[in-house]
Scaffold this active site. Structure first.
Site, PDB file in Angstrom:
ATOM      1  N   CYS A 186      32.963  34.347  48.985  1.00 57.58           N
ATOM      2  CA  CYS A 186      33.552  34.364  47.652  1.00 57.58           C
ATOM      3  C   CYS A 186      34.811  35.240  47.655  1.00 57.58           C
ATOM      4  O   CYS A 186      34.788  36.300  48.268  1.00 57.58           O
ATOM      5  CB  CYS A 186      32.519  34.905  46.673  1.00 57.58           C
ATOM      6  N   PRO A 187      35.889  34.812  47.075  1.00 58.39           N
ATOM      7  CA  PRO A 187      36.111  33.636  46.228  1.00 58.39           C
ATOM      8  C   PRO A 187      36.742  32.455  46.960  1.00 58.39           C
ATOM      9  O   PRO A 187      37.200  31.518  46.325  1.00 58.39           O
ATOM     10  CB  PRO A 187      37.067  34.180  45.174  1.00 58.39           C
TER      11      PRO A 187
END
Length: 82
Positions: free
Chosen positions: A21-22
């Site tokens: 993430c992200p």
């Protein structure tokens, strides 16, 4: 009678496996920008946080999350561009 699984045909597949993430979401946004409205993007990811991210992203951006599933510790997302 057994339920028949829904199948989609992806116009593009994004392999975001191994990305944290992200990055899976950012790569998906870039891929969607290159697609025409109504086309379908299949995203393959291994980041568990992506479940929350993709659902919320589609709600906010207006794209349709057609389906999401977990297969062999991978998250599969089918998104239709608005």
């Amino acid at each position: 009678m057994a339920e028949v699984p829904i199948t989609f045909t992806a116009d593009q597949t994004l392999d975001a496996r191994g990305l944290s993430c992200p990055l899976p979401l950012l790569k998906a946004k870039q891929a969607l920008n290159r697609l025409a409205g109504g086309q379908i993007l299949l995203v393959l990811a291994t980041d568990a946080g992506s479940q929350r991210d993709f659902k919320r992203f589609c709600e906010l951006a207006g794209h349709e999350l057609l389906d999401s599933s977990i297969q062999d510790n991978e998250f599969h997302y089918w998104l239709r561009k608005e």
